[in-house]
Design a protein around this motif. Structure first.
Motif, mmCIF file in Angstrom:
data_model
loop_
_atom_site.group_PDB
_atom_site.id
_atom_site.type_symbol
_atom_site.label_atom_id
_atom_site.label_comp_id
_atom_site.label_asym_id
_atom_site.label_seq_id
_atom_site.Cartn_x
_atom_site.Cartn_y
_atom_site.Cartn_z
ATOM 1 N N UNK A 276 0.813 -1.211 0.000
ATOM 2 C CA UNK A 276 0.000 0.000 0.000
ATOM 3 C C UNK A 276 0.854 1.272 0.000
ATOM 4 N N UNK A 277 2.126 1.141 0.318
ATOM 5 C CA UNK A 277 3.027 2.298 0.289
ATOM 6 C C UNK A 277 4.466 1.810 0.236
ATOM 7 N N UNK A 278 5.349 2.702 -0.177
ATOM 8 C CA UNK A 278 6.784 2.415 -0.211
ATOM 9 C C UNK A 278 7.503 3.550 0.501
ATOM 10 N N UNK A 279 8.274 3.222 1.516
ATOM 11 C CA UNK A 279 9.060 4.232 2.220
ATOM 12 C C UNK A 279 10.538 3.933 2.019
ATOM 13 N N UNK A 280 11.364 4.884 2.375
ATOM 14 C CA UNK A 280 12.794 4.690 2.143
ATOM 15 C C UNK A 280 13.632 5.455 3.169
ATOM 16 N N UNK A 281 14.893 5.068 3.254
ATOM 17 C CA UNK A 281 15.883 5.761 4.061
ATOM 18 C C UNK A 281 17.014 6.179 3.135
ATOM 19 N N UNK A 282 17.324 7.463 3.063
ATOM 20 C CA UNK A 282 18.464 7.937 2.282
ATOM 21 C C UNK A 282 19.750 7.609 3.027
ATOM 22 N N UNK A 283 20.728 7.072 2.314
ATOM 23 C CA UNK A 283 22.003 6.714 2.935
ATOM 24 C C UNK A 283 23.147 7.175 2.034
ATOM 25 N N UNK A 285 25.911 5.808 0.875
ATOM 26 C CA UNK A 285 26.582 4.931 -0.087
ATOM 27 C C UNK A 285 25.960 3.547 -0.046
ATOM 28 N N UNK A 286 26.346 2.729 -1.018
ATOM 29 C CA UNK A 286 25.754 1.397 -1.153
ATOM 30 C C UNK A 286 26.142 0.467 -0.011
ATOM 31 N N UNK A 287 27.377 0.570 0.514
ATOM 32 C CA UNK A 287 27.792 -0.297 1.609
ATOM 33 C C UNK A 287 26.973 -0.010 2.867
ATOM 34 N N UNK A 288 26.805 1.250 3.194
ATOM 35 C CA UNK A 288 25.992 1.608 4.355
ATOM 36 C C UNK A 288 24.557 1.112 4.172
ATOM 37 N N UNK A 289 24.048 1.225 2.944
ATOM 38 C CA UNK A 289 22.691 0.738 2.664
ATOM 39 C C UNK A 289 22.588 -0.764 2.923
ATOM 40 N N UNK A 290 23.615 -1.520 2.546
ATOM 41 C CA UNK A 290 23.571 -2.969 2.764
ATOM 42 C C UNK A 290 23.599 -3.301 4.254
ATOM 43 N N UNK A 291 24.371 -2.536 5.028
ATOM 44 C CA UNK A 291 24.440 -2.772 6.470
ATOM 45 C C UNK A 291 23.101 -2.448 7.131
ATOM 46 N N UNK A 292 22.522 -1.294 6.787
ATOM 47 C CA UNK A 292 21.241 -0.904 7.383
ATOM 48 C C UNK A 292 20.144 -1.876 6.974
ATOM 49 N N UNK A 293 20.187 -2.351 5.740
ATOM 50 C CA UNK A 293 19.233 -3.374 5.306
ATOM 51 C C UNK A 293 19.334 -4.605 6.206
ATOM 52 N N UNK A 294 20.553 -5.045 6.484
ATOM 53 C CA UNK A 294 20.755 -6.217 7.323
ATOM 54 C C UNK A 294 20.183 -6.007 8.717
ATOM 55 N N UNK A 491 30.166 8.625 6.655
ATOM 56 C CA UNK A 491 30.086 10.008 6.178
ATOM 57 C C UNK A 491 30.510 10.072 4.717
ATOM 58 N N UNK A 492 30.075 11.140 4.069
ATOM 59 C CA UNK A 492 30.418 11.356 2.664
ATOM 60 C C UNK A 492 30.759 12.815 2.463
ATOM 61 N N UNK A 493 31.835 13.064 1.748
ATOM 62 C CA UNK A 493 32.262 14.427 1.494
ATOM 63 C C UNK A 493 31.152 15.199 0.784
ATOM 64 N N UNK A 494 30.870 16.396 1.264
ATOM 65 C CA UNK A 494 29.863 17.236 0.624
ATOM 66 C C UNK A 494 28.473 17.064 1.168
ATOM 67 N N UNK A 495 28.284 16.168 2.140
ATOM 68 C CA UNK A 495 26.965 15.982 2.756
ATOM 69 C C UNK A 495 27.057 16.286 4.239
ATOM 70 N N UNK A 496 25.954 16.714 4.800
ATOM 71 C CA UNK A 496 25.910 17.034 6.214
ATOM 72 C C UNK A 496 25.971 15.740 7.015
ATOM 73 N N UNK A 497 26.826 15.690 8.025
ATOM 74 C CA UNK A 497 26.954 14.495 8.836
ATOM 75 C C UNK A 497 25.673 14.189 9.598
ATOM 76 N N UNK A 498 25.364 12.915 9.731
ATOM 77 C CA UNK A 498 24.174 12.511 10.463
ATOM 78 C C UNK A 498 24.378 11.094 10.985
ATOM 79 N N UNK A 499 23.693 10.780 12.074
ATOM 80 C CA UNK A 499 23.819 9.455 12.668
ATOM 81 C C UNK A 499 23.145 8.426 11.782
ATOM 82 N N UNK A 500 23.614 7.182 11.881
ATOM 83 C CA UNK A 500 22.968 6.104 11.136
ATOM 84 C C UNK A 500 21.533 5.946 11.622
ATOM 85 N N UNK A 501 20.582 5.722 10.712
ATOM 86 C CA UNK A 501 19.175 5.645 11.120
ATOM 87 C C UNK A 501 18.864 4.456 12.025
ATOM 88 N N UNK A 502 19.662 3.395 11.930
ATOM 89 C CA UNK A 502 19.501 2.228 12.787
ATOM 90 C C UNK A 502 20.830 1.993 13.491
#
Length: 564
Positions: A276-283, A285-294, A491-502
């Motif tokens: 009924x809906x699709x939500x997402x978390x911006x991350x 890079x791809x490695x961080x996305x794989x870790x948060x997915x896990x 962290x990624x150069x050029x982006x504002x630092x933020x804590x991991x969502x999980x």
């Protein structure tokens, strides 16, 4: 007869990047092409007329039209259909002379056609015959497929003439190249307007949409309208907002939209029906996305995820070295004593590893508890494995303690990432069976050997990661901070630092990694091992990636010896 308006230069086609595919449609340069030919076989028939229209943002940038001398007679039925005759094309240039001008006109624009495969196929065949580069930028949009997706319920068929008449397009096709190209251009603009209602605003969206014809859940594409084209994690949610499925992506928008097209896994259809809906978390890079997915999968256990939801099946191999007569066993949780290997993903793999070690080392296999003061009775009999000569049997009093201690030492080495002796003995057994043409038995031994080497690789990867302690690892503009095998910051150069969502679970300095941490540790370790040569590392402990300098010996031992 050549009337051409050219606004571009010759550009050799290249594979488009994700950024280019995400270009807003009003910025994309399209080149609509139509051909007339002597027949439908691109290898035998020839082009008789070329028409092309170049557009951007709804504005015409120029047109290209020329007759082409096919070098052969035009069949009568083609003349009736198109009005093109041998006399009409006799003074026209051959296709070899036309191609350079056409390539210059098209440039790297996105090719569009009504049944575009026909036109592109003829042009590419001609380019090959005349040693010219392929036409266009390697991407094509078919208005037939788009019309089937967006207009099929409004028209009896998706022929260009039918669509032009029913939709009252400004130009009507006439089976002449430029007229048909102009009509196709009008159709393209109408289709883009219709597609916007499904959230199709970029080039990648349009390309995917053409592949969705007839998909039962394609109407839910609107759910993806706000997804970015950046790395992250996506979640399909059901009626009660429960998470049905968690996935990762380098390009969130493209990945989620692909479920409505080429994705044909058995469970995808039922999942999309429930979504009924699709939500997402911006991350970052791809490695961080794989870790948060896990982490999300391990905590939420979504119904439609399989990988990562079965940590309760993970197990360990234990060698109880603190007992007088140690033996191997498969256990669910590691104990405070003993040498452990794991966690391994299944009891099947663990049993194969145990069998590999036992086939190389005659460790006792009986399950009787033997205390330090155990003395075998005079009438004790050896167990069946001992009678076959493949295991020692301390219960029968026939085993020397010193000899057994040396066997246990080799077994402990195998569990701690040094299985060279075991691998060599198992390999020799496999070759012996193969030489005796006992191939099924040799295949079983090979499976045990493969499991042992795979378990050793897992151990070495995790060991290398945990030995580093706290470390900052940089690749390009991305930096990851790990501690005891877990990702604690990215962290990624050029982006504002933020804590991991999980957040990561509390780091553990225990000798054996827990089953809930192994997937994340392996994900990180495999990535760092693969890219070791390109990393910049600052670590509290030793950094020993890549581990390949310890694995080649194992792989060599697993291969047959070369004949002298």
């Amino acid at each position: 007869m050549l009337g051409m308006s050219s606004r571009s230069t010759v550009v050799l086609p290249q594979q488009r990047s994700f950024d280019e595919l995400g270009t807003p449609l009003h910025e994309v340069v399209f080149c609509v092409i139509d051909l007339e030919t002597t027949g439908g076989n691109r290898n035998e028939d020839q082009i008789t007329e070329v028409g092309a229209v170049k557009v951007q943002g709804g504005q015409c940038l120029g047109t290209f039209q020329t007759l082409v001398n096919p070098g052969r007679a035009i069949p009568p039925q083609i003349t009736v259909l198109t009005g093109l005759s041998d006399a009409l094309v006799s003074n026209a240039p051959r296709i070899g002379a036309v191609l350079p001008s056409l390539l210059e006109f098209v440039g790297d624009a996105v090719i569009v056609g009504h049944n575009v495969g026909f036109d592109v196929g003829f042009l590419r065949a001609a380019c090959e015959r005349h040693a010219q580069p392929p036409v266009g930028g390697g991407l094509a949009v078919d208005t037939v497929a788009l019309a089937r997706r967006l207009l099929r319920d409004e028209v009896p068929n998706c022929k260009l003439g039918t669509l032009a008449s029913r939709l009252r397009l400004d130009h009507q096709p006439s089976h002449r190249a430029l007229d048909d190209a102009l009509a196709t251009t009008d159709l393209l603009h109408l289709l883009i307007e219709r597609a916007a209602g499904l959230g199709v605003l970029g080039l990648d969206d349009l390309v995917v949409l053409a592949k969705l014809a007839g998909h039962a859940q394609a109407g839910k594409l609107k759910m993806t309208a706000d997804l970015p084209r950046t790395p992250g994690v996506y979640m399909f949610r059901g009626q009660r907002d429960e998470v049905l499925y968690v996935g990762k992506a380098t390009n969130l928008r493209q990945r989620v939209r692909s479920y409505f097209g080429s994705e044909d896994r058995r469970k995808i259809g039922p999942m999309l029906r429930e979504t009924q809906s699709v939500t997402h978390l911006d991350l970052p890079d791809a490695l961080t996305a794989e870790v948060i997915e896990s982490r999300l999968i391990s905590t939420m256990l979504p119904r439609y995820n399989r990988a990562g939801t079965r940590v309760d099946k993970y197990c360990f191999i234990k060698l109880d070295v603190d007992s007088p007569w140690p033996r191997l066993s498969v256990v669910k949780n590691p104990g405070p004593k003993g040498v452990h290997l794991g966690p391994l993903p299944s009891r099947t793999m663990a049993n194969l590893v145990v069998e590999a070690i036992q086939s190389a080392l005659p460790l006792r296999r009986c399950t009787a508890r033997l205390g330090r003061n155990f003395v075998a009775s005079a009438d004790a009999t050896m167990c069946s494995a001992a009678q076959l000569g493949v295991a020692h049997c301390p219960c029968a009093g026939t085993t020397d303690a010193g000899d057994y201690a040396r066997i246990v030492e080799l077994a402990a080495d195998a569990l701690q990432g040094r299985p060279d002796v075991v691998v060599e003995r198992v390999r020799d057994k496999m070759l012996q069976l193969a030489s005796q043409q006992r191939f099924e038995e040799a295949a079983s031994v090979r499976d045990r050997l493969t499991a042992l080497i795979g378990a050793t690789r897992r151990h070495l990867l995790v060991e290398a990661l945990r030995n580093a302690g706290r470390a900052d690892i940089t690749l390009g503009d991305a930096t990851w901070t790990i501690e005891w095998g877990q990702l604690v910051d990215a962290t990624k150069v050029g982006t504002v630092g933020r804590a991991l969502p999980i957040a990561a679970p509390e780091p553990s300095a225990e000798p054996v990694l827990g089953r809930h941490q192994i997937d994340e540790a392996l994900c990180l370790a495999r990535f760092f091992d693969k890219h070791a040569a390109r990393l910049t590392v600052s670590a509290a402990g030793p950094w020993t990636f890549p581990i390949g300098n310890r694995l080649p010996d194992l792989e060599r031992l697993a291969r047959p010896r070369q004949a002298a």
